[in-house]
Design a protein around this motif. Sequence first.
Motif, short mmCIF file in Angstrom:
data_model
loop_
_atom_site.label_atom_id
_atom_site.label_comp_id
_atom_site.label_asym_id
_atom_site.label_seq_id
_atom_site.Cartn_x
_atom_site.Cartn_y
_atom_site.Cartn_z
N ARG A 163 3.07 -1.97 -2.35
CA ARG A 163 1.65 -1.99 -2.68
C ARG A 163 0.84 -2.06 -1.39
NH1 ARG A 163 3.76 -5.45 -6.72
NH2 ARG A 163 3.45 -7.22 -5.31
N ALA A 164 -0.28 -1.35 -1.36
CA ALA A 164 -1.15 -1.39 -0.19
C ALA A 164 -2.60 -1.30 -0.63
CB ALA A 164 -0.80 -0.26 0.78
N GLY A 165 -2.95 -2.02 -1.70
CA GLY A 165 -4.31 -1.99 -2.21
C GLY A 165 -5.27 -2.80 -1.35
N ARG A 166 -4.75 -3.84 -0.69
CA ARG A 166 -5.58 -4.70 0.16
C ARG A 166 -4.87 -4.84 1.50
NH1 ARG A 166 -9.47 -7.28 -2.66
NH2 ARG A 166 -9.62 -9.02 -1.18
N ILE A 167 -5.58 -4.55 2.57
CA ILE A 167 -4.96 -4.48 3.90
C ILE A 167 -5.79 -5.27 4.90
CG2 ILE A 167 -4.28 -2.95 5.79
CD1 ILE A 167 -3.89 -0.74 3.74
N VAL A 168 -5.12 -6.02 5.74
CA VAL A 168 -5.74 -6.71 6.87
C VAL A 168 -5.37 -5.98 8.15
CG1 VAL A 168 -5.66 -8.80 8.30
CG2 VAL A 168 -5.91 -8.99 5.82
N PHE A 247 -6.76 -13.35 1.75
CA PHE A 247 -7.31 -12.04 1.39
C PHE A 247 -6.46 -11.36 0.32
CE2 PHE A 247 -8.20 -7.45 2.33
CZ PHE A 247 -9.57 -7.48 2.12
N ARG A 248 -5.32 -11.96 0.02
CA ARG A 248 -4.35 -11.39 -0.93
C ARG A 248 -3.91 -10.00 -0.47
NH1 ARG A 248 -8.49 -12.51 -4.09
NH2 ARG A 248 -8.52 -10.41 -5.04
N ALA A 249 -3.64 -9.90 0.81
CA ALA A 249 -3.31 -8.60 1.42
C ALA A 249 -1.90 -8.17 1.04
CB ALA A 249 -3.44 -8.66 2.93
N ASP A 250 -1.71 -6.86 0.98
CA ASP A 250 -0.40 -6.26 0.74
C ASP A 250 0.23 -5.75 2.03
OD1 ASP A 250 -0.65 -6.37 -2.19
OD2 ASP A 250 -2.21 -4.85 -1.89
N MET A 251 -0.55 -5.67 3.10
CA MET A 251 -0.06 -5.12 4.37
C MET A 251 -0.90 -5.67 5.51
SD MET A 251 0.05 -1.09 5.56
CE MET A 251 1.39 -0.67 4.43
N LEU A 252 -0.25 -5.85 6.65
CA LEU A 252 -0.93 -6.25 7.88
C LEU A 252 -0.73 -5.15 8.92
CD1 LEU A 252 -2.43 -8.27 9.71
CD2 LEU A 252 -0.22 -9.36 10.18
#
Length: 286
Positions: A163-168, A247-252
């Motif tokens: 999943r990559a809907g939210r990314i930092v 941030f509930r990120a899926d990827m950094l």
Amino acid sequence: MSLPSSSPLAAFRDILVAVTEEGRGDEPETGLAYGLVLAAAAGAHLTVQSAARRLTMVGGAGLGFVNGLVADENRRLRSLAQALAERVAGDAATAGVICTTEAPALAYPDLVARITARSRLADLTVLDAEMREIDLDRDLIDGVLFGSGRPLIVVPAGRSACRAGRIVIAWDGSAQAARAANDALPFLRAAEAVEIVSVVGEKDWSASVAGAEFAPHLARHGVNVSVNVLPVVEDVAETLRTQVGLFRADMLVMGAYRHSRLQEWFLGGVTQSLLTRSPVPLFLAH
């Protein structure tokens, strides 16, 4: 993660996943699942290197018994690597992904060199995260990251959902950070929300480009982006880990810096710390 071919992820046409067979029985295969799902979503060609580490012995005739054991172990590792390649090929066919598999058996330096060379032919390489503080797989990560000229995703155990809907984006204004954000644009454009995070307190920012100045560039590419400037808490890596969770990120996404191995063992480093313990997949570029 099922996206139409018009998705920004379609920019990735060739994806490489590499696994080194060590025969310990505890190696994660998260990266394989992640890469397969990503290739299906992007409509990309998937190449899998299921590589066996060939053991070698240096000695005379008196070590014949030991050499026989080494030969038996090499055959076992080669068989495991080939079986994994065959299984992945079947999984790819089921998922409708065009897949090429290779199962080389090489001494470790040659194995790292081969996978690094292969990664130059791909848009993106996917590797499993290292499981220990000091791990030979770190040499493979270093080789691909600093020797390929291509971006790398390092996947921690249990994050195969892709999943990559939210990314930092870890932003420090450096050339490495800019390169990583640019290489990650397909993910950033497909994401629902992207946050640029700058951690202040451990470096001089006087000559750096602020995240607020970089955000309009991403917005012009259609990225839904916000900016967050945070004081360092404990250290930069821990501050980023905390913000990824908030941030509930899926990827950094972050640029990678290379230090001497000795310096990293004793002094730490953001890249080293996150490679060892990251809550989400790391998109890295140098």
